[in-house]
Design a protein around this motif. Sequence first.
Motif, PDB file in Angstrom:
ATOM      1  N   GLY A 106      11.087   3.332   1.685  1.00  0.00           N
ATOM      2  CA  GLY A 106      10.479   4.407   0.913  1.00  0.00           C
ATOM      3  C   GLY A 106       9.378   3.954  -0.018  1.00  0.00           C
ATOM      4  N   MET A 107       8.642   2.932   0.364  1.00  0.00           N
ATOM      5  CA  MET A 107       7.567   2.409  -0.478  1.00  0.00           C
ATOM      6  C   MET A 107       6.355   3.327  -0.453  1.00  0.00           C
ATOM      7  SD  MET A 107       5.875  -1.396  -0.230  1.00  0.00           S
ATOM      8  CE  MET A 107       5.297  -1.098   1.473  1.00  0.00           C
ATOM      9  N   GLY A 108       5.622   3.363  -1.576  1.00  0.00           N
ATOM     10  CA  GLY A 108       4.417   4.162  -1.674  1.00  0.00           C
ATOM     11  C   GLY A 108       3.163   3.305  -1.703  1.00  0.00           C
ATOM     12  N   GLU A 109       2.059   3.918  -2.116  1.00  0.00           N
ATOM     13  CA  GLU A 109       0.763   3.233  -2.073  1.00  0.00           C
ATOM     14  C   GLU A 109       0.705   2.017  -2.990  1.00  0.00           C
ATOM     15  OE1 GLU A 109      -4.024   4.009  -2.862  1.00  0.00           O
ATOM     16  OE2 GLU A 109      -2.578   5.631  -3.215  1.00  0.00           O
ATOM     17  N   LYS A 110       1.217   2.123  -4.213  1.00  0.00           N
ATOM     18  CA  LYS A 110       1.118   1.021  -5.159  1.00  0.00           C
ATOM     19  C   LYS A 110       1.905  -0.199  -4.684  1.00  0.00           C
ATOM     20  CE  LYS A 110       0.204   3.913  -9.195  1.00  0.00           C
ATOM     21  NZ  LYS A 110       0.666   4.339 -10.545  1.00  0.00           N
ATOM     22  N   GLY A 111       3.066   0.045  -4.088  1.00  0.00           N
ATOM     23  CA  GLY A 111       3.832  -1.070  -3.544  1.00  0.00           C
ATOM     24  C   GLY A 111       3.110  -1.706  -2.370  1.00  0.00           C
ATOM     25  N   TRP A 112       2.573  -0.869  -1.487  1.00  0.00           N
ATOM     26  CA  TRP A 112       1.846  -1.370  -0.322  1.00  0.00           C
ATOM     27  C   TRP A 112       0.618  -2.175  -0.736  1.00  0.00           C
ATOM     28  CZ3 TRP A 112       1.300  -3.208   4.158  1.00  0.00           C
ATOM     29  CH2 TRP A 112       0.096  -3.151   4.858  1.00  0.00           C
ATOM     30  N   GLN A 126       9.488  -5.339   6.707  1.00  0.00           N
ATOM     31  CA  GLN A 126      10.250  -4.183   7.169  1.00  0.00           C
ATOM     32  C   GLN A 126      10.138  -3.101   6.102  1.00  0.00           C
ATOM     33  OE1 GLN A 126      13.737  -6.903   7.923  1.00  0.00           O
ATOM     34  NE2 GLN A 126      13.856  -5.709   9.805  1.00  0.00           N
ATOM     35  N   MET A 127       9.437  -2.022   6.431  1.00  0.00           N
ATOM     36  CA  MET A 127       9.183  -0.971   5.433  1.00  0.00           C
ATOM     37  C   MET A 127       9.384   0.416   6.033  1.00  0.00           C
ATOM     38  SD  MET A 127       5.031  -1.211   4.994  1.00  0.00           S
ATOM     39  CE  MET A 127       3.939  -0.771   6.360  1.00  0.00           C
ATOM     40  N   PRO A 128      10.569   0.730   6.552  1.00  0.00           N
ATOM     41  CA  PRO A 128      10.802   2.072   7.097  1.00  0.00           C
ATOM     42  C   PRO A 128      10.695   3.146   6.015  1.00  0.00           C
ATOM     43  CG  PRO A 128      12.864   0.863   6.871  1.00  0.00           C
ATOM     44  CD  PRO A 128      11.767  -0.122   6.632  1.00  0.00           C
ATOM     45  N   MET A 129      10.352   4.338   6.445  1.00  0.00           N
ATOM     46  CA  MET A 129      10.284   5.531   5.585  1.00  0.00           C
ATOM     47  C   MET A 129       9.204   5.448   4.520  1.00  0.00           C
ATOM     48  SD  MET A 129      12.269   8.015   6.480  1.00  0.00           S
ATOM     49  CE  MET A 129      12.393   9.012   5.001  1.00  0.00           C
ATOM     50  N   THR A 130       8.243   4.549   4.656  1.00  0.00           N
ATOM     51  CA  THR A 130       7.136   4.561   3.706  1.00  0.00           C
ATOM     52  C   THR A 130       6.312   5.819   3.914  1.00  0.00           C
ATOM     53  OG1 THR A 130       5.168   3.389   2.941  1.00  0.00           O
ATOM     54  CG2 THR A 130       5.661   3.225   5.259  1.00  0.00           C
ATOM     55  N   ASP A 131       5.727   6.325   2.823  1.00  0.00           N
ATOM     56  CA  ASP A 131       4.911   7.538   2.950  1.00  0.00           C
ATOM     57  C   ASP A 131       3.422   7.228   2.974  1.00  0.00           C
ATOM     58  OD1 ASP A 131       4.481   6.805   0.355  1.00  0.00           O
ATOM     59  OD2 ASP A 131       5.216   8.658  -0.559  1.00  0.00           O
ATOM     60  N   ILE A 132       3.041   5.963   3.171  1.00  0.00           N
ATOM     61  CA  ILE A 132       1.618   5.637   3.236  1.00  0.00           C
ATOM     62  C   ILE A 132       1.012   6.182   4.530  1.00  0.00           C
ATOM     63  CG2 ILE A 132       1.873   3.595   1.792  1.00  0.00           C
ATOM     64  CD1 ILE A 132       1.647   1.878   4.283  1.00  0.00           C
ATOM     65  N   THR A 133      -0.263   6.437   4.488  1.00  0.00           N
ATOM     66  CA  THR A 133      -0.982   7.059   5.600  1.00  0.00           C
ATOM     67  C   THR A 133      -1.847   6.026   6.329  1.00  0.00           C
ATOM     68  OG1 THR A 133      -2.882   7.596   4.208  1.00  0.00           O
ATOM     69  CG2 THR A 133      -1.088   9.214   4.302  1.00  0.00           C
ATOM     70  N   LYS A 135      -4.995   6.075   6.428  1.00  0.00           N
ATOM     71  CA  LYS A 135      -6.104   5.763   5.526  1.00  0.00           C
ATOM     72  C   LYS A 135      -5.718   4.683   4.529  1.00  0.00           C
ATOM     73  CE  LYS A 135      -9.368   7.943   2.319  1.00  0.00           C
ATOM     74  NZ  LYS A 135      -9.780   9.243   1.692  1.00  0.00           N
ATOM     75  N   LEU A 136      -4.507   4.758   3.992  1.00  0.00           N
ATOM     76  CA  LEU A 136      -4.061   3.759   3.022  1.00  0.00           C
ATOM     77  C   LEU A 136      -3.795   2.414   3.686  1.00  0.00           C
ATOM     78  CD1 LEU A 136      -1.677   5.893   0.776  1.00  0.00           C
ATOM     79  CD2 LEU A 136      -4.002   5.110   0.270  1.00  0.00           C
ATOM     80  N   VAL A 137      -3.290   2.434   4.908  1.00  0.00           N
ATOM     81  CA  VAL A 137      -3.111   1.179   5.645  1.00  0.00           C
ATOM     82  C   VAL A 137      -4.449   0.487   5.790  1.00  0.00           C
ATOM     83  CG1 VAL A 137      -2.517   0.151   7.872  1.00  0.00           C
ATOM     84  CG2 VAL A 137      -1.058   1.936   6.893  1.00  0.00           C
ATOM     85  N   SER A 138      -5.445   1.248   6.230  1.00  0.00           N
ATOM     86  CA  SER A 138      -6.783   0.686   6.452  1.00  0.00           C
ATOM     87  C   SER A 138      -7.444   0.259   5.144  1.00  0.00           C
ATOM     88  CB  SER A 138      -7.655   1.720   7.159  1.00  0.00           C
ATOM     89  OG  SER A 138      -8.965   1.241   7.341  1.00  0.00           O
ATOM     90  N   LYS A 139      -7.192   1.009   4.076  1.00  0.00           N
ATOM     91  CA  LYS A 139      -7.845   0.741   2.797  1.00  0.00           C
ATOM     92  C   LYS A 139      -7.374  -0.563   2.165  1.00  0.00           C
ATOM     93  CE  LYS A 139      -8.375   2.766  -1.839  1.00  0.00           C
ATOM     94  NZ  LYS A 139      -8.033   3.947  -2.701  1.00  0.00           N
ATOM     95  N   HIS A 140      -6.079  -0.841   2.238  1.00  0.00           N
ATOM     96  CA  HIS A 140      -5.521  -1.963   1.482  1.00  0.00           C
ATOM     97  C   HIS A 140      -5.201  -3.209   2.315  1.00  0.00           C
ATOM     98  CE1 HIS A 140      -5.393   0.462  -2.037  1.00  0.00           C
ATOM     99  NE2 HIS A 140      -4.439   1.274  -1.603  1.00  0.00           N
ATOM    100  N   CYS A 155       8.004   6.224   9.682  1.00  0.00           N
ATOM    101  CA  CYS A 155       6.804   6.363   8.852  1.00  0.00           C
ATOM    102  C   CYS A 155       5.937   7.448   9.495  1.00  0.00           C
ATOM    103  CB  CYS A 155       6.048   5.041   8.758  1.00  0.00           C
ATOM    104  SG  CYS A 155       7.016   3.708   8.024  1.00  0.00           S
ATOM    105  N   VAL A 156       6.219   8.701   9.175  1.00  0.00           N
ATOM    106  CA  VAL A 156       5.623   9.821   9.904  1.00  0.00           C
ATOM    107  C   VAL A 156       4.149  10.012   9.584  1.00  0.00           C
ATOM    108  CG1 VAL A 156       7.827  11.011  10.173  1.00  0.00           C
ATOM    109  CG2 VAL A 156       6.436  11.443   8.141  1.00  0.00           C
ATOM    110  N   ASN A 157       3.671   9.430   8.492  1.00  0.00           N
ATOM    111  CA  ASN A 157       2.255   9.565   8.144  1.00  0.00           C
ATOM    112  C   ASN A 157       1.387   8.462   8.750  1.00  0.00           C
ATOM    113  OD1 ASN A 157       2.630  11.891   6.495  1.00  0.00           O
ATOM    114  ND2 ASN A 157       3.358  10.589   4.832  1.00  0.00           N
ATOM    115  N   ILE A 158       2.011   7.531   9.429  1.00  0.00           N
ATOM    116  CA  ILE A 158       1.273   6.501  10.162  1.00  0.00           C
ATOM    117  C   ILE A 158       1.224   6.930  11.628  1.00  0.00           C
ATOM    118  CG2 ILE A 158       1.273   4.100  10.941  1.00  0.00           C
ATOM    119  CD1 ILE A 158       2.602   3.321   8.347  1.00  0.00           C
ATOM    120  N   THR A 159       0.041   6.955  12.200  1.00  0.00           N
ATOM    121  CA  THR A 159      -0.135   7.373  13.586  1.00  0.00           C
ATOM    122  C   THR A 159      -0.678   6.201  14.402  1.00  0.00           C
ATOM    123  OG1 THR A 159      -2.436   8.099  13.351  1.00  0.00           O
ATOM    124  CG2 THR A 159      -0.719   9.664  12.684  1.00  0.00           C
TER     125      THR A 159
END
Length: 283
Positions: A106-112, A126-133, A135-140, A155-159
Amino acid sequence: MSKKTVVAPADEDPVAVVAEEWRSWDGLNPEILGLIFVRIPIEEMVSIVPLVCKGWMEVVYGPYCWSEVDLEAWCRRRNDSHAVDMVVKKVVRRSKFRVQRLCVYGMGEKGWFHVAYCGNFLKVLQMPMTDITDKLVSKHIKPLPNLTVLDVSHCVNITSEGLKTFGHQCKSLLHLKRNMPAFEDQLPDDSEAKAIADTMPHLQHIELCFGRFGDSGVSEILAKCKALTHLVIQGSWNVELNGDLAEICERLQHFHSPWVDDDHRFSDMSECSDAEIAVSDSD
């Protein structure tokens, strides 16, 4: 205190010689102390060990005890992405950005943001259920050349775009977990399977339970991931395994088909333990 056993010379007092060999525990190399402390339950390590002496406190608050960290059980209990991000931030900073294995939920953007800067050191993430998208994966994200295990399950917001980014930045991936929620009436979509096949060719273990891909996606993975030995696609109802796909899959060392609920041949190689953790607020 630790003691080294010695044999006293004939002309010296044995008691005096042995006494000289007593050594203080806080005089040990910090890396050695770190190897000892990580065998203590983490809650005790962060709440009791630092109170013993200044040297032990410095070891616990330094990078020596934080190369492998399992936060998943703690994160599940808190169920608060802000709290999770704060703990991840502390752990990564305490390790001096040298975490080698991190399990978080359940990690968010700041943790990522902090995890992405672990660079050459990070090997298992291992980061299941993170809500990062995507865009955030690419950004950081920064290159993670030694990452071999990645879990982005639920991680439903990761495609597929996010998976491509991971593939391009993590060239050493061997094990991918991408298990998703069991939704009904999913329309076929091979984009994620194709992204995995195109950007993660060295994968040996792949878990894609309840994926939306069909035979075409499976075929892409089998054709391009030449080192593949483990494939789990339980619940991926769009897969039919027509033609020679079923035969090719059965040749794998371990194959878990879409329709089998329990396959005794497969053992999950990447499950996090339920280690508990509490991180001090003294950073």
